[in-house]
Design a protein around this motif. Sequence first.
Motif, PDB file in Angstrom:
ATOM      1  N   UNK A  46      20.516  17.547  22.142  1.00  0.00           N
ATOM      2  CA  UNK A  46      20.033  16.028  22.660  1.00  0.00           C
ATOM      3  C   UNK A  46      19.125  16.046  21.390  1.00  0.00           C
ATOM      4  N   UNK A  47      19.380  15.924  20.665  1.00  0.00           N
ATOM      5  CA  UNK A  47      18.293  15.749  19.005  1.00  0.00           C
ATOM      6  C   UNK A  47      17.004  16.139  19.660  1.00  0.00           C
ATOM      7  N   UNK A  48      16.672  17.017  19.554  1.00  0.00           N
ATOM      8  CA  UNK A  48      15.378  17.990  19.602  1.00  0.00           C
ATOM      9  C   UNK A  48      15.239  18.064  17.845  1.00  0.00           C
ATOM     10  N   UNK A  49      14.350  18.147  17.047  1.00  0.00           N
ATOM     11  CA  UNK A  49      14.327  18.587  16.224  1.00  0.00           C
ATOM     12  C   UNK A  49      13.108  20.125  16.265  1.00  0.00           C
ATOM     13  N   UNK A  50      12.297  19.806  17.032  1.00  0.00           N
ATOM     14  CA  UNK A  50      11.197  20.994  17.182  1.00  0.00           C
ATOM     15  C   UNK A  50      11.569  22.029  18.820  1.00  0.00           C
ATOM     16  N   UNK A  51      10.789  23.143  17.992  1.00  0.00           N
ATOM     17  CA  UNK A  51      10.786  24.220  19.594  1.00  0.00           C
ATOM     18  C   UNK A  51       9.491  24.741  19.254  1.00  0.00           C
ATOM     19  N   UNK A  52       8.177  24.658  20.934  1.00  0.00           N
ATOM     20  CA  UNK A  52       6.933  25.045  20.542  1.00  0.00           C
ATOM     21  C   UNK A  52       6.946  26.394  21.381  1.00  0.00           C
ATOM     22  N   UNK A  53       6.952  27.940  21.401  1.00  0.00           N
ATOM     23  CA  UNK A  53       6.910  28.889  22.254  1.00  0.00           C
ATOM     24  C   UNK A  53       5.597  29.094  21.565  1.00  0.00           C
ATOM     25  N   UNK A  54       4.968  30.053  23.122  1.00  0.00           N
ATOM     26  CA  UNK A  54       4.217  30.119  23.398  1.00  0.00           C
ATOM     27  C   UNK A  54       4.103  31.666  22.723  1.00  0.00           C
ATOM     28  N   UNK A  55       3.222  32.547  21.812  1.00  0.00           N
ATOM     29  CA  UNK A  55       3.145  33.858  21.614  1.00  0.00           C
ATOM     30  C   UNK A  55       2.368  34.447  21.885  1.00  0.00           C
ATOM     31  N   UNK A  56       3.277  36.093  22.274  1.00  0.00           N
ATOM     32  CA  UNK A  56       3.115  37.173  23.070  1.00  0.00           C
ATOM     33  C   UNK A  56       1.410  37.797  23.718  1.00  0.00           C
ATOM     34  N   UNK A  57       0.765  37.928  24.897  1.00  0.00           N
ATOM     35  CA  UNK A  57      -0.216  37.841  25.291  1.00  0.00           C
ATOM     36  C   UNK A  57      -1.092  38.547  23.856  1.00  0.00           C
ATOM     37  N   UNK A  58      -2.374  38.504  23.503  1.00  0.00           N
ATOM     38  CA  UNK A  58      -3.174  39.166  23.059  1.00  0.00           C
ATOM     39  C   UNK A  58      -2.633  40.309  22.758  1.00  0.00           C
ATOM     40  N   UNK A  59      -2.798  41.864  23.426  1.00  0.00           N
ATOM     41  CA  UNK A  59      -2.307  42.704  23.369  1.00  0.00           C
ATOM     42  C   UNK A  59      -1.379  43.516  23.094  1.00  0.00           C
ATOM     43  N   UNK A  60       0.119  42.074  23.033  1.00  0.00           N
ATOM     44  CA  UNK A  60       1.135  42.279  22.473  1.00  0.00           C
ATOM     45  C   UNK A  60       0.994  41.919  20.438  1.00  0.00           C
ATOM     46  N   UNK A  61       0.199  40.746  20.718  1.00  0.00           N
ATOM     47  CA  UNK A  61       0.640  41.038  19.367  1.00  0.00           C
ATOM     48  C   UNK A  61      -0.890  41.694  18.252  1.00  0.00           C
ATOM     49  N   UNK A  62      -1.577  42.271  19.009  1.00  0.00           N
ATOM     50  CA  UNK A  62      -2.651  43.682  18.734  1.00  0.00           C
ATOM     51  C   UNK A  62      -1.845  45.156  18.341  1.00  0.00           C
ATOM     52  N   UNK A  63      -0.251  45.269  19.289  1.00  0.00           N
ATOM     53  CA  UNK A  63       0.133  46.393  18.732  1.00  0.00           C
ATOM     54  C   UNK A  63       1.667  46.000  17.362  1.00  0.00           C
ATOM     55  N   UNK A  64       1.346  46.440  16.311  1.00  0.00           N
ATOM     56  CA  UNK A  64       2.462  46.071  15.253  1.00  0.00           C
ATOM     57  C   UNK A  64       3.345  45.909  15.825  1.00  0.00           C
ATOM     58  N   UNK A  65       3.944  47.256  16.188  1.00  0.00           N
ATOM     59  CA  UNK A  65       5.399  47.061  17.198  1.00  0.00           C
ATOM     60  C   UNK A  65       6.423  46.655  17.623  1.00  0.00           C
ATOM     61  N   UNK A  66       5.594  46.254  19.249  1.00  0.00           N
ATOM     62  CA  UNK A  66       5.805  45.043  20.102  1.00  0.00           C
ATOM     63  C   UNK A  66       5.499  43.965  19.477  1.00  0.00           C
ATOM     64  N   UNK A  67       4.149  43.581  18.366  1.00  0.00           N
ATOM     65  CA  UNK A  67       4.230  42.737  18.068  1.00  0.00           C
ATOM     66  C   UNK A  67       5.353  41.563  16.896  1.00  0.00           C
ATOM     67  N   UNK A  68       5.873  43.331  16.804  1.00  0.00           N
ATOM     68  CA  UNK A  68       7.327  42.293  15.488  1.00  0.00           C
ATOM     69  C   UNK A  68       8.303  43.414  16.526  1.00  0.00           C
ATOM     70  N   UNK A  69       8.740  43.520  18.025  1.00  0.00           N
ATOM     71  CA  UNK A  69      10.069  43.467  18.177  1.00  0.00           C
ATOM     72  C   UNK A  69       9.985  42.509  19.028  1.00  0.00           C
ATOM     73  N   UNK A  70       8.859  41.140  19.578  1.00  0.00           N
ATOM     74  CA  UNK A  70       8.936  40.065  20.132  1.00  0.00           C
ATOM     75  C   UNK A  70       9.478  39.221  18.597  1.00  0.00           C
ATOM     76  N   UNK A  71       8.856  39.169  17.742  1.00  0.00           N
ATOM     77  CA  UNK A  71       8.980  38.187  16.236  1.00  0.00           C
ATOM     78  C   UNK A  71      10.660  37.981  16.260  1.00  0.00           C
ATOM     79  N   UNK A  72      11.312  39.352  16.326  1.00  0.00           N
ATOM     80  CA  UNK A  72      12.365  39.562  16.057  1.00  0.00           C
ATOM     81  C   UNK A  72      13.558  38.990  16.786  1.00  0.00           C
ATOM     82  N   UNK A  73      13.006  39.179  18.432  1.00  0.00           N
ATOM     83  CA  UNK A  73      13.748  39.103  19.263  1.00  0.00           C
ATOM     84  C   UNK A  73      13.543  37.429  19.123  1.00  0.00           C
ATOM     85  N   UNK A  74      12.295  36.712  18.868  1.00  0.00           N
ATOM     86  CA  UNK A  74      12.317  35.225  19.446  1.00  0.00           C
ATOM     87  C   UNK A  74      13.465  34.654  17.483  1.00  0.00           C
TER      88      UNK A  74
END
Length: 196
Positions: A46-74
């Motif tokens: 449709x012509x979009x070039x950018x996508x904004x996604x919200x980071x996971x909650x702070x508790x997920x960002x503070x957990x290295x394994x959960x953070x890596x899992x989310x980022x890899x899936x994204x």
Amino acid sequence: VPAQTNVALPGVAPTDLPPALRGRLGLDIPREHWPTVPRLKALEAAGFAWLQVHAPPKAVLADPDACAYHATALRAVTVPTSLRLVLHAPDQLMPGDERDVLAGLAAHVNCAGAEIVVVHGAAQPPEHRDREIAALRELAAAIAPATLALENTAATYPGPAQAGHDALAIVRLVDDVGAANVRACLDIGHANLHAT
């Protein structure tokens, strides 16, 4: 993206967009939704070039394994497209107070391949401004060459004005951080709420 959203413009191809808009249109994925490859390919078509996604909650960002899992899936859902990724930090993030969360945010940005990370600026009270500036400098260095975009905010409910509500305060904060990859992100909707 909600299933009922129709982003295609009938009879309009991305190459039909005015030159000034090509490569500049973006879409925000609401917090409650997860992007899928077919949906993202439709946005791309449709012509979009950018996508904004919200980071996971702070508790997920503070957990290295959960953070890596989310980022890899994204990353897995964005790589098949040419969409450029913007990651919006949690709204309640307080740079300077939550070093483990900021470290997780930096790791997420780098793993997911985000080009821009949006953080609400001037979130700390004035007496902690130096701590906020130092934390934002560290974050900017950790995500380089990605851009750290400091965004103005707005109150959800009536109450006292905060420094982060003032777009000029955000520009001053960008100057005070002083890193080459730090920019201001003007949310015109938020600015309109606080215009006098």
